[in-house]
Design an enzyme around this catalytic site. Structure first.
Site, PDB file in Angstrom:
ATOM      1  N   TYR A  58     -26.832  -6.017  -7.099  1.00 22.97           N
ATOM      2  CA  TYR A  58     -25.934  -5.818  -8.257  1.00 22.97           C
ATOM      3  C   TYR A  58     -26.642  -5.175  -9.445  1.00 22.97           C
ATOM      4  CZ  TYR A  58     -22.290  -7.994  -5.653  1.00 22.97           C
ATOM      5  OH  TYR A  58     -21.356  -8.218  -4.683  1.00 22.97           O
ATOM      6  N   HIS A 111     -11.531  -8.495  -9.115  1.00 23.44           N
ATOM      7  CA  HIS A 111     -12.758  -8.896  -8.408  1.00 23.44           C
ATOM      8  C   HIS A 111     -13.952  -8.984  -9.337  1.00 23.44           C
ATOM      9  CE1 HIS A 111     -10.946  -7.414  -4.367  1.00 23.44           C
ATOM     10  NE2 HIS A 111     -10.555  -8.624  -4.672  1.00 23.44           N
ATOM     11  N   ASN A 204      -4.197   8.279  -1.266  1.00 21.27           N
ATOM     12  CA  ASN A 204      -5.485   7.958  -0.647  1.00 21.27           C
ATOM     13  C   ASN A 204      -5.976   9.171   0.144  1.00 21.27           C
ATOM     14  OD1 ASN A 204      -7.254   5.582  -0.521  1.00 21.27           O
ATOM     15  ND2 ASN A 204      -7.026   5.804   1.703  1.00 21.27           N
ATOM     16  N   ALA A 222      -8.082  11.647  -5.136  1.00 26.58           N
ATOM     17  CA  ALA A 222      -7.458  11.036  -6.306  1.00 26.58           C
ATOM     18  C   ALA A 222      -7.569  11.943  -7.535  1.00 26.58           C
ATOM     19  CB  ALA A 222      -8.130   9.691  -6.591  1.00 26.58           C
TER      20      ALA A 222
END
Ligand code: BV8
Length: 240
Positions: A58, A111, A204, A222
């Site tokens: 992370y 999330h 998508n 996109a």
């Protein structure tokens, strides 16, 4: 559905909307993230087993945020947010900050976020931009080595599910952008929206795993398709 029927819009975004900004998506050909399966490093068990590995995973992604910028798709959704007179909620699965850097306001991170830390000592969550790998003290309680990424791992409950479900039940239009439809509960939102009578559109690169549930699909990048769709919806043209 005629355009004047569309008042409330819910948009779900995934890693595909950030791909053109240079951030890697999850389901890459090799299925690995820097040599790891996401399911192996994005779980509480992985964090207990090897906190240094998970923190490094992370820390690297948080540092990467300084090197990337929002793309045309993020900017188009921010424009929609500024100009859409009805209700709008952008639900992102992404933990990057590109939507907010483009100017989006009516949004949430289901999330979690790379730029947030969660202290397992005092429970506080706080904005965080630096590394966590070197076990810094918590700004709230002062205890060192208790800060974890404020990210929803596999097996953990996503944030704001009540708010998301309330928005889905009121939606006239549900648009899914740049997500593979591989992870629940996000992958099930299209079914909730349809149950509530919303029109559904998927944008998508390729058909998502839930493509079957969408009334309309547009396949491509996109960065090209999202600005075109925002122009249409703001001009009163209904998705088809
Ligand atoms: C929960 C943060 C329960 C981490 C993430 C068996 C069956 C069904 C479900 C389960 C099961 N076993 C376990 C589960 C539940 C599990 C799950 O769904 N697992 C999957 C693997 C089967 N879900 C969970 O654990 C969730 N929690 O269920 O809790 C519970 C209930 C009560 C009480 C307590 C607990 C939590 C899931 C959240 C995990 N965290 N992210 C991190 O980021 O490190 S998930 C992560 O992967 C993302 O956030 C995202 O949600 C998900 C999928 O990623 P995508 O965004 O879709 O990206 P992906 O790469 O997959 O796809 C990109 C798409 O973009 C592609 O289609 C590609 O074609 C397209 N694309 C690429 N470039 C472009 C493009 N499109 C347009 N333009 C481009 N340029």
């Amino acid at each position: 559905m005629h355009q004047h029927d569309i008042r409330n819009i819910v948009i779900l975004t995934g890693a595909g909307i950030s791909a053109e900004s240079g951030l890697a998506t999850f389901r890459r050909p090799d299925g690995l993230w820097e040599g790891h399966r996401v399911e192996d490093v994005a779980t509480p068990e992985a964090f207990r087993r090897d906190p240094e590995l998970v923190q490094a995973f992370y820390d690297a992604r948080r540092a990467r945020l300084k090197e990337v910028a929002p793309n045309a798709a993020h900017q188009a959704l921010a424009r929609l947010d500024a100009e859409w007179p009805g209700e709008l909620l952008i639900v992102t699965q992404n933990v990057d900050d590109l939507h907010e850097r483009a100017g989006a306001r009516r949004m949430l991170h289901m999330h979690g976020e790379l730029k947030s830390a969660w202290c397992l000592g005092c429970g506080d969550r706080m904005h965080w931009e630096e590394r966590l790998g070197d076990r810094p003290p918590c700004p709230s309680c002062g205890v060192a080595g208790k800060l974890r990424p404020d990210i929803v791992w596999f097996g953990e409950m996503p944030y704001d599910m009540d708010r998301i479900n309330a928005a889905l039940m009121r939606a006239d239009l549900f648009v899914s952008i740049g997500t593979s439809g591989a992870v629940y509960p996000a992958a099930g939102f299209v079914q909730t929206a349809r149950y509530a009578g919303a029109s559904t559109l998927e944008i998508n690169l390729e058909p998502s795993q839930g493509s079957f549930f969408f009334q309309s699909s547009r396949f491509g990048k996109a960065g090209e398709l999202v600005p075109a769709w925002v122009d249409e919806i703001l001009a009163g043209i209904v998705p088809s």
